[in-house]
Design an enzyme around this catalytic site. Structure first.
Site, short mmCIF file in Angstrom:
data_model
loop_
_atom_site.label_atom_id
_atom_site.label_comp_id
_atom_site.label_asym_id
_atom_site.label_seq_id
_atom_site.Cartn_x
_atom_site.Cartn_y
_atom_site.Cartn_z
N TRP A 18 0.86 -1.18 0.00
CA TRP A 18 0.00 0.00 0.00
C TRP A 18 0.90 1.23 0.00
O TRP A 18 1.87 1.29 0.76
CB TRP A 18 -0.89 -0.02 1.24
CG TRP A 18 -2.03 0.94 1.14
CD1 TRP A 18 -2.02 2.26 1.46
CD2 TRP A 18 -3.35 0.65 0.67
NE1 TRP A 18 -3.24 2.82 1.22
CE2 TRP A 18 -4.08 1.85 0.73
CE3 TRP A 18 -3.98 -0.51 0.20
CZ2 TRP A 18 -5.42 1.94 0.36
CZ3 TRP A 18 -5.31 -0.43 -0.18
CH2 TRP A 18 -6.01 0.77 -0.10
N HIS A 52 -4.25 -10.97 3.23
CA HIS A 52 -4.33 -10.67 4.65
C HIS A 52 -5.77 -10.50 5.12
O HIS A 52 -6.69 -10.32 4.32
CB HIS A 52 -3.55 -9.39 4.98
CG HIS A 52 -4.14 -8.16 4.36
ND1 HIS A 52 -3.89 -7.77 3.07
CD2 HIS A 52 -5.00 -7.23 4.86
CE1 HIS A 52 -4.55 -6.66 2.79
NE2 HIS A 52 -5.25 -6.31 3.86
N ASP A 54 -8.25 -8.25 7.68
CA ASP A 54 -8.42 -7.02 8.45
C ASP A 54 -9.13 -7.35 9.76
O ASP A 54 -10.16 -8.02 9.76
CB ASP A 54 -9.29 -6.01 7.70
CG ASP A 54 -8.55 -5.27 6.60
OD1 ASP A 54 -7.34 -5.47 6.46
OD2 ASP A 54 -9.21 -4.51 5.87
N HIS A 58 -8.57 -2.25 12.83
CA HIS A 58 -7.90 -1.55 11.72
C HIS A 58 -8.62 -0.25 11.38
O HIS A 58 -7.98 0.74 11.03
CB HIS A 58 -7.87 -2.49 10.51
CG HIS A 58 -7.24 -1.91 9.28
ND1 HIS A 58 -6.04 -1.23 9.29
CD2 HIS A 58 -7.66 -1.90 7.98
CE1 HIS A 58 -5.74 -0.85 8.06
NE2 HIS A 58 -6.71 -1.23 7.25
N HIS A 159 -15.82 -0.91 4.41
CA HIS A 159 -15.29 -1.56 5.60
C HIS A 159 -16.30 -1.46 6.76
O HIS A 159 -16.61 -2.46 7.42
CB HIS A 159 -13.98 -0.90 6.05
CG HIS A 159 -12.75 -1.37 5.36
ND1 HIS A 159 -12.36 -0.87 4.14
CD2 HIS A 159 -11.80 -2.28 5.72
CE1 HIS A 159 -11.22 -1.44 3.78
NE2 HIS A 159 -10.86 -2.31 4.72
N GLU A 171 -8.50 -9.86 2.17
CA GLU A 171 -8.13 -9.08 0.99
C GLU A 171 -6.90 -9.66 0.30
O GLU A 171 -6.09 -10.37 0.90
CB GLU A 171 -7.86 -7.62 1.40
CG GLU A 171 -9.11 -6.93 1.91
CD GLU A 171 -8.86 -5.58 2.56
OE1 GLU A 171 -9.76 -4.73 2.54
OE2 GLU A 171 -7.76 -5.38 3.13
#
Length: 214
Positions: A18, A52, A54, A58, A159, A171
Site C-alpha cells: 500500500w 491478509h 483485516d 484496523h 469496511h 483481501e
C-alpha cells in the site's frame, strides 16, 4: 480428496505494498556459514502485506484486534463467484448470481492478479452489499483486491458497512486460476496480540455436488 489450491500471494521483496506503508522485506540475519548449524531469517512488513485479514481495530478504535476474532470464521465452506464483468459490485449484481449457500464469499473481480503492482484503480464494492450478504448468512467476504474500499477512501464506507453487519474481511486473494464454485477455505490469521490485521496463507479445495470435499 482434491488438492489444495493456493490463493495467497507469495511474499517477496519486490511485491507492491500500500502506498506509504511498510514494504515487505526478508533477509538472512545469520546464514549457516556463520552459525555453523542453521540459517535464521528475519522479516519486516505491514500487517496488511499481501493476502491478509483485516481486524475491526484496523478501522475502529473500539473494534476487536486480530487475536480476539473467532478462528472458525476463516475455516469452512466458501463460494467463489465471478463478478469480473462489473466495475461496480452492488447488491443487485450479487442477486443476479447464483451460488451455493456458504457463509464465506470470495469475489473474483476484473482486477488482474499482479502482486508486484499496486493498482491505479479497483472495481468498486458498494456498501449496499453488506445488508444483503448478512441476509444470505455470509460472515466473511474475500476479494482479489488490496481493499474493499477505493485506495483514496478516507471514510472506508464499505469496511464499516461490512463490520456493522458482522462480516469479516479477507483481501488480496488470488483467483485468476480458480473456477467459480464451492470450496473449503482455510485462511487463518496469526495470533498477534493487539494486531490490526494479519497476513494469511489462504488455500481452498473443491467441494463436490454432494457437499463432500472432493
Amino acid at each position: 480428496m482434491g488438492k489444495w489450491i493456493d490463493i495467497s500471494q507469495c511474499l517477496t521483496n519486490d511485491m507492491a505494498c500500500w502506498p506509504g506503508d511498510e514494504p515487505f522485506s526478508f533477509s538472512l540475519t545469520y546464514p549457516m556459514d556463520q552459525t555453523g548449524s542453521v540459517n535464521i531469517g528475519q522479516l519486516t512488513a505491514s500487517l496488511h502485506t499481501g493476502t491478509h485479514v483485516d481486524a475491526p481495530f484496523h478501522y475502529d478504535n473500539q473494534g476487536k484486534t486480530i487475536e480476539q476474532l473467532d478462528i472458525d470464521t476463516y475455516i469452512g465452506k466458501a463460494a467463489v463467484i465471478d463478478v469480473s464483468h462489473f466495475d461496480r459490485i452492488t447488491a443487485d449484481v450479487l442477486r443476479e448470481i447464483e451460488w451455493e449457500d456458504a457463509s464465506r464469499l470470495l469475489l473474483h473481480t476484473s482486477l488482474p492478479n499482479n502482486p508486484k503492482r499496486f493498482p491505479d484503480q479497483m472495481p468498486i464494492l458498494d456498501p449496499d452489499i453488506a445488508p444483503y450478504l448478512r441476509e444470505k448468512g455470509v460472515s466473511l467476504i474475500g476479494v482479489d483486491m488490496p481493499s474493499v474500499d477505493p485506495a483514496d477512501s478516507k471514510d472506508l464506507e464499505t469496511h464499516h458497512a461490512l463490520y456493522e453487519h458482522g462480516i469479516n474481511i479477507l483481501e488480496n486473494i488470488m483467483l485468476d486460476h480458480v473456477k467459480p464454485g464451492s470450496y473449503e477455505l482455510i485462511a487463518l490469521p496469526l495470533a498477534i496480540k493487539g494486531g490490526d490485521g494479519s497476513p494469511v496463507r489462504a488455500v481452498i479445495r473443491p467441494i463436490d455436488n454432494k457437499g463432500d470435499i472432493s
